[in-house]
Write a protein that holds these residues in place. Sequence first.
Motif, mmCIF file in Angstrom:
data_model
loop_
_atom_site.group_PDB
_atom_site.id
_atom_site.type_symbol
_atom_site.label_atom_id
_atom_site.label_comp_id
_atom_site.label_asym_id
_atom_site.label_seq_id
_atom_site.Cartn_x
_atom_site.Cartn_y
_atom_site.Cartn_z
ATOM 1 N N PHE A 69 -37.976 66.486 45.668
ATOM 2 C CA PHE A 69 -37.549 67.434 44.637
ATOM 3 C C PHE A 69 -36.040 67.372 44.377
ATOM 4 O O PHE A 69 -35.578 67.740 43.296
ATOM 5 N N GLN A 70 -35.266 66.886 45.356
ATOM 6 C CA GLN A 70 -33.817 66.760 45.178
ATOM 7 C C GLN A 70 -33.463 65.909 43.962
ATOM 8 O O GLN A 70 -32.552 66.247 43.205
ATOM 9 N N LYS A 71 -34.163 64.806 43.805
ATOM 10 C CA LYS A 71 -33.871 63.912 42.693
ATOM 11 C C LYS A 71 -34.066 64.629 41.364
ATOM 12 O O LYS A 71 -33.276 64.444 40.435
ATOM 13 N N HIS A 72 -35.082 65.458 41.271
ATOM 14 C CA HIS A 72 -35.336 66.187 40.037
ATOM 15 C C HIS A 72 -34.261 67.241 39.779
ATOM 16 O O HIS A 72 -33.897 67.484 38.629
ATOM 17 N N ILE A 73 -33.759 67.829 40.847
ATOM 18 C CA ILE A 73 -32.653 68.783 40.687
ATOM 19 C C ILE A 73 -31.413 68.059 40.186
ATOM 20 O O ILE A 73 -30.696 68.560 39.314
ATOM 21 N N PHE A 74 -31.144 66.870 40.723
ATOM 22 C CA PHE A 74 -29.991 66.088 40.257
ATOM 23 C C PHE A 74 -30.121 65.784 38.771
ATOM 24 O O PHE A 74 -29.150 65.856 38.021
ATOM 25 N N MET A 75 -31.327 65.415 38.350
ATOM 26 C CA MET A 75 -31.530 65.101 36.938
ATOM 27 C C MET A 75 -31.392 66.347 36.065
ATOM 28 O O MET A 75 -30.866 66.276 34.958
ATOM 29 N N LEU A 76 -31.855 67.508 36.543
ATOM 30 C CA LEU A 76 -31.693 68.748 35.799
ATOM 31 C C LEU A 76 -30.218 69.126 35.658
ATOM 32 O O LEU A 76 -29.820 69.718 34.656
ATOM 33 N N MET A 77 -29.429 68.766 36.672
ATOM 34 C CA MET A 77 -27.991 69.054 36.630
ATOM 35 C C MET A 77 -27.219 67.969 35.881
ATOM 36 O O MET A 77 -26.003 67.992 35.859
ATOM 37 N N LYS A 78 -27.956 67.002 35.311
ATOM 38 C CA LYS A 78 -27.388 65.899 34.554
ATOM 39 C C LYS A 78 -26.414 65.047 35.389
ATOM 40 O O LYS A 78 -25.372 64.620 34.916
ATOM 41 N N MET A 79 -26.793 64.824 36.636
ATOM 42 C CA MET A 79 -26.021 63.943 37.509
ATOM 43 C C MET A 79 -26.606 62.546 37.405
ATOM 44 O O MET A 79 -27.814 62.373 37.272
#
Length: 111
Positions: A69-79
Amino acid sequence: MTEENVSNGTEARIVKSGEQKRKEHNERIIRTGIASIMGIIAGILSYTLVQSDNQGVIGLLILLGAMVFQKHIFMLMKMDVSGLGGKDWFYQSFMAFAFWFITWTILLTIQ
């Protein structure tokens, strides 16, 4: 603000400006914080959802879910996650594991 290629003989390296270094450093701190928070959340969920000693595998599955789920959070934060290599993902996963383990252990000992 720009990257420069500096070559001296056979070796070429990229020199980054102070602003770029600060931005990358801040992104690394944010990624580490997210991994730590996800590990703590996974530890709390493991404690609340796993009621018997025979269900310890569910705690591990919760941890694996937090790592993914970390990867999806990074993508949501536009990282930008395209530049992260295996070493970076191992570090992120280890941080989540360490905080999961510590949180779950503390919660189990105060029971």
